[in-house]
Design an enzyme around this catalytic site. Structure first.
Site, PDB file in Angstrom:
ATOM      1  CD  GLU A 175      15.938  84.671 101.808  1.00  0.00           C
ATOM      2  OE1 GLU A 175      16.483  84.917 102.906  1.00  0.00           O
ATOM      3  OE2 GLU A 175      15.220  85.482 101.221  1.00  0.00           O
ATOM      4  CG  ASP A 186      14.678  91.938  96.002  1.00  0.00           C
ATOM      5  OD1 ASP A 186      15.120  91.724  97.146  1.00  0.00           O
ATOM      6  OD2 ASP A 186      14.087  91.087  95.323  1.00  0.00           O
TER       7      ASP A 186
END
Lengths: 409, 267
Positions: free
Chosen positions: B56, B67
């Site tokens: 990924e 994030d």
């Protein structure tokens, strides 16, 4: 008397989309909370008791309706046009932000949230949110870019006095957009007990519609006040535009009055021919930021470009989707105003009328001066004086060199 | 394989193969261009050589709301180092020239919109990429991507969260191809000492609406957690821990961690 708006129904847009703008581009983790919020808002909107409770709060706590003030000495510098200020600066907490905050805080209470989080730029929204949290007995955390905590230190202290925790955001550009990112991250982790009290008409649905509905009282009052005073509608309605809440607040009631020109003034910073500005509509293009499709400052790859403005509250590279739509259909006009022009207007209002405006609102005043010179002395211009300048005394004092040595420390 | 497939999904195939030979798949995340483009390619190759089944690759973005601090710092460093979108395709192409593992790009939506969704899909196919993971694009907002991924046969990985309703889980399962990204816990990316029961509960709910490929991510950082996850899910996704290893100890460090994590996939 009253003047009926024409039934073209621009005011009826309820989202999620305004033309091609709006929508909901958010992590799946937050979708349930957004759905819960949408449902709760729809119920509240249809509930007379909710409206009664909010109106009562505005009457006894906010100090609504806010007045309008005619400013003839200021207007002499604006081509002699008749200039009327909608005095949102006189609201409790010092700006229009309290309107949205009280509405959302009531919704949060209805859905059982005990913790409010908010982003803030200039600190006005943070102060209003901290105020509502104190009033309703809720916990409050405010995210504020580190750069902004420095230039708006007084508001940081106000929030802390009100019992809120202020968290300086040190990521990215350390300004308003990063404060939004951090608030979303907090919300993802704490959505069970937390309401994200977003401070402007941006973000994912239902925020743009819900926030607009809470601030549109500004224009609804002002429209009638101007009619009562002058016997007719104004020729132009003027506001500053960062994310766009005070502007949509005063524009909305006039959307279906085709003879009323709507002018939004964006932060032009050092000038739109430099890279240091926050004129999202003037210089940006469509894209997705902070959960909705709108217009924003971005590079070729879609990376958000840092904005700049002397005004922390306008220092945002995006704008609410309803404004992007109003610009795209030509219903409202958006024009940049430089830091320098805004500061001249700031001082002019101080010295001609004895009113110290927020630097954000000074952008609208600068725009009104130019507009007045164009429209001439027969024109009536309604300006949203969205906030007071107490928080900006240090910035303005330094800008004009009127602080005594040591007084700024 | 999940969803309305138009072509065999290389990601689903890789996950299936890992379930035949081991307890399930190890999926590793690294951002493109961190610490440099060359190093990010070498690090991704090292992951595969040390037991990672699916890659990924994260596209650095200025406003990464899903994030946590470790990945934010790395992607910001990549942007500061001059990352451009085209570097993502270069990275995929160079990785695929060296190893066989399928490569998904993880991207926030605006860069794809600005590049052009169709053009992005075409260039990803040309580079040998397998598809996209879209943290801020859900099925109900993703009509354009659904059409372009069907046209090109790219995989599309949507997220499922503990707070998702059954109806939304069904939507994610029916429209994902490759796997469904099962968000282990409410929060942003970043290592956590313990994973709660939420992930297992959520995988069970995904199974009950028809998922045959659910991989668990967010907070996963140890071989023990991976072994635990593979007891009920098809794959485990590790991000921040790998990024931290790369930041601290370079490509050899991230290779060592990958090998250690891969021990958690043993049956």
């Amino acid at each position: 008397m009253t003047i009926e708006a024409t039934p073209t129904h621009l005011r009826d847009e309820q989202g999620p989309f305004f033309g091609e703008f709006g929508g909901r581009f958010m992590p799946e983790s937050l979708i349930a909370a957004l759905d819960e919020l949408s449902a709760a808002y729809d119920v509240a909107k249809a509930d007379p008791e909710f409206h009664r409770e909010l109106a009562e709060l505005h009457r006894t706590y906010t100090g609504r309706p806010s007045i309008i003030t005619e400013v003839p000495r200021f207007a002499e510098h604006a081509g002699g046009a008749r200039i009327l200020l909608k005095r949102e600066d006189l609201n409790h907490t010092g700006s229009h932000k309290i309107c949205n905050v009280l509405g959302q805080a009531l919704i949060a209470k209805r859905i059982g949230k005990t913790r409010l989080i908010a982003e803030t730029g200039a600190g006005q929204h943070g102060v209003a949110t901290a105020t509502a949290a104190a009033l309703f007995g809720m916990e409050c955390v405010v995210y504020m870019g580190e750069v902004d905590t420095e230039r708006q230190a007084l508001n940081v202290a106000r929030m802390r006095l009100l019992g809120a925790t202020v968290i300086p955001v040190t990521t990215g550009t350390r300004t308003l957009k990063d404060a939004l990112n951090e608030a979303f991250r907090d919300w993802v982790a704490n959505v069970e007990n937390t309401h994200y009290l977003l401070g402007t008409v941006a973000g994912p649905h239902p925020f743009p519609v819900m926030v607009r509905d809470f601030v549109k009282v500004i224009g609804e009052e002002a429209r009638q006040q101007v009619i009562d005073l002058t016997g007719s509608l104004p020729d132009a309605v003027v506001a500053c535009v960062g994310g766009g809440s005070n502007a949509i607040g005063i524009f909305h009631a006039f959307l279906d009055d085709p003879d009323v020109a709507l002018h939004g003034f964006e932060a032009g910073g050092d000038g739109v021919d430099t890279l240091r500005h926050a004129a999202s509509i003037t210089m940006g293009r469509p894209g997705v930021l902070h959960g909705s499709r709108s217009i924003m400052l971005q590079d070729e790859d879609g990376q958000t470009i840092d904005s700049h403005s002397i005004s922390a509250g306008l220092d945002y590279p995006g704008v609410g989707p309803e404004h992007a739509w109003l610009a795209s259909i030509g219903r409202a006009t958006y024009t940049p105003v430089t830091d320098a022009a805004a500061m001249q207007a700031f001082r002019l209002l101080c010295q001609t009328e004895g009113i110290i405006p927020a630097i954000e609102s000074a952008h609208a005043l600068a725009g009104a001066i130019e507009l007045g010179r164009t429209l001439g002395e027969k024109a009536t211009i309604l300006v949203n004086l969205s906030g007071r300048g107490d928080k900006d005394v240090e910035t303005a004092g330094a800008y004009f060199g009127v602080l005594d040595a040591g007084a700024g420390a | 394989m999940t969803g309305a497939s138009v072509a065999p999904s290389p990601v689903a195939s890789a996950i299936e193969a890992s379930r035949q030979s081991r307890a399930g798949a190890l999926i590793g995340y690294l951002p493109v261009g961190f610490p440099t483009l060359d190093d990010s390619v070498d690090a991704a190759v090292a992951l595969v050589e040390n037991g990672v089944d699916v890659l990924e690759l994260g596209i650095p973005y200025s406003d990464p709301v899903m994030d946590g601090p470790v990945i934010q710092k790395a992607t910001q460093a990549s942007l500061d180092g001059g990352f451009r979108l085209r570097d993502a395709f270069t990275a995929v192409e160079r990785i695929r020239a060296r190893v066989d593992a399928p490569v998904l790009l993880m991207t926030y939506w605006n860069p794809v919109v600005q590049y052009g969704v169709g053009r992005f899909a075409d260039d990803l196919v040309s580079a040998g990429g397998a598809g996209l993971i879209t943290p801020d694009l859900t099925v109900d907002s993703g009509a354009v991507w659904l059409a372009e991924s069907d046209r090109t046969g790219l995989d599309r990985v949507f997220l499922a969260a503990p707070t998702s309703t059954d109806e939304r889980l069904r939507l994610a399962v029916e429209n994902s191809r490759g796997f469904v990204y099962t968000v282990s816990t409410m929060g942003t990316t970043g290592a956590r000492a313990e994973l709660g029961a939420a992930a297992e509960t959520l995988v069970g709910r995904l199974r009950s609406v028809g998922s045959v490929s659910a991989c668990v991510g967010i907070g996963v950082s140890t071989p023990e957690q991976i072994a635990e996850i593979l007891g009920y899910a098809d794959g485990a996704i590790v991000g921040s821990a790998l990024v931290r290893a790369l930041a601290d100890d370079g490509v050899p460090g991230v290779a060592r961690l990958a090998a250690r994590l891969a021990s958690g996939t043993a049956r």
